[in-house]
Design a protein around this motif. Structure first.
Motif, PDB file in Angstrom:
ATOM      1  N   ASN A  83       0.874  -1.175   0.000  1.00  0.00           N
ATOM      2  CA  ASN A  83       0.000   0.000   0.000  1.00  0.00           C
ATOM      3  C   ASN A  83       0.911   1.224   0.000  1.00  0.00           C
ATOM      4  OD1 ASN A  83      -2.058   1.812   0.197  1.00  0.00           O
ATOM      5  ND2 ASN A  83      -2.803   1.139   2.195  1.00  0.00           N
ATOM      6  N   MET A 128      -2.309  -2.737  -3.688  1.00  0.00           N
ATOM      7  CA  MET A 128      -3.399  -1.800  -3.495  1.00  0.00           C
ATOM      8  C   MET A 128      -3.323  -0.692  -4.552  1.00  0.00           C
ATOM      9  SD  MET A 128      -4.785  -3.366  -1.012  1.00  0.00           S
ATOM     10  CE  MET A 128      -6.085  -2.212  -0.543  1.00  0.00           C
ATOM     11  N   GLU A 151      -5.631  -4.674  -6.709  1.00  0.00           N
ATOM     12  CA  GLU A 151      -6.796  -3.926  -6.228  1.00  0.00           C
ATOM     13  C   GLU A 151      -7.015  -2.625  -6.983  1.00  0.00           C
ATOM     14  OE1 GLU A 151      -9.132  -4.638  -3.904  1.00  0.00           O
ATOM     15  OE2 GLU A 151      -8.298  -6.662  -3.707  1.00  0.00           O
TER      16      GLU A 151
END
Length: 329
Positions: A48, A66, A91
């Protein structure tokens, strides 16, 4: 650099589409497979933001990227690097790439030393300014080949379709060449000293005003460094499970050659020293402005040589069907 035996292993290409080649099943080069097998495995990695990898191998059982995440490979000293992921879950928009933390620019040249003026009214000449030193040439940072292994690719937790895959960028371009360093400035010439004061006798001038010292010549400027050529890109080898190649091909790939650097700017010329004034008059001695010292000489402006560095060569992204992931994981 791929040796002859490795080129033979990776030469089964059957179709070329722009820079992407789809190949028949082939064996992994033995040195790559051996190091992958012995490398430590990370069971779970969620990225992330930015995840930097200092080693030549990233081996992960399950990796989630992410939105706006990046995996950055920092190893540049080996001839190849590898990213091996058993299950990759995307994602959102994400990037696999190599480090941007390099500096290939040449160092600037050193300025020439300035000339010196005598602090006495002794008519001494100013010393000449020293020459600047040339800027260093821009450097070249070579890059390794890239081996990527992916068994399963998911988009937000479910098997990714080809239309999902542009969210993933696999970007391993060559580096731009370094800029040449700026040339050193020429040193300023020293001013000539004032001439010796006149000496007056009882009835006439015993010693007229002394000549002023000549100004020192300006130092020559130095040329800027030559630009470094663009780095050649290296191939990206994609080893993907046979049932996921069609989807994986739709990710965005880039391994273009680097652009050349810029020619370094030449240094500035030094300023010539001023000629010293004639010595002061005194009594029976008249002023002698004609005894002023000569100003220093300024050389011609420095010109860089005409030099253009080449761009780096682009490379290919080549796919191989690979189903022996249990050997790695």
């Amino acid at each position: 650099m791929i040796n002859v035996s490795r080129r033979a292993l990776l030469s089964a290409s059957v179709m070329l589409i722009p820079s992407i080649s789809v190949a028949q099943p082939v064996n992994v080069p033995p040195d790559v497979l051996a190091i992958l097998k012995s490398s430590a495995k990370t069971p779970l990695l969620t990225v992330n933001g930015v995840h930097r990898v200092p080693s030549r191998v990233l081996k992960v059982q399950q990796c989630t990227l992410m939105q706006n995440s990046q995996i950055i490979m920092e190893e540049l000293d080996h001839d190849w690097i590898s990213i091996a992921i058993d299950t990759l879950n995307i994602e959102g928009n994400s990037l696999l790439t190599r480090t941007e933390l390099i500096n290939s620019n040449g160092k600037d040249g050193v300025n020439g030393r300035p000339g010196v003026k005598s602090i006495q009214a002794d008519g001494k000449h100013g010393t000449h300014g020293g020459p600047g030193s040339p800027g260093e040439d821009g450097r070249i940072q070579e890059v390794p080949e890239v081996f990527v292994f992916v068994r399963e690719i998911l988009f937000r937790g479910i098997p990714a379709s080809p239309s999902d895959m542009p969210a993933l960028r696999i970007w391993f371009n060559g580096y731009n060449g370094g800029d040449g360093g700026r040339g050193g400035n020429g040193g300023n010439g020293g001013d000539g000293a004032k001439g010796v004061k006149a000496r007056s006798g009882f009835f006439d001038c015993s010693s007229g005003p002394g000549h002023g010292g000549n100004g020192g010549d300006a130092g020559t400027a130095a040329t800027g460094g030559r630009p470094g050529r663009g780095t050649d890109a290296r191939n990206i080898y994609m080893f993907v499970a046979s049932n996921r190649i069609n989807a994986m091909r739709k990710a965005k790939y880039s391994n273009s050659g680097g652009k050349p650097g810029h020619l370094g700017r030449p240094g500035d010329l030094g300023i010539p020293g001023k000629g010293g004034p004639a010595g002061d008059s005194d009594g029976n001695c008249s002023p002698r402005p004609d005894r002023k010292g000569r100003d220093g000489f300024q050389p011609g402006r420095c010109a860089n040589p005409d030099y253009n560095a080449p761009e780096g060569e682009s490379a290919k992204t080549i796919f191989f069907e690979f189903n022996a992931f249990d050997e790695i994981f």
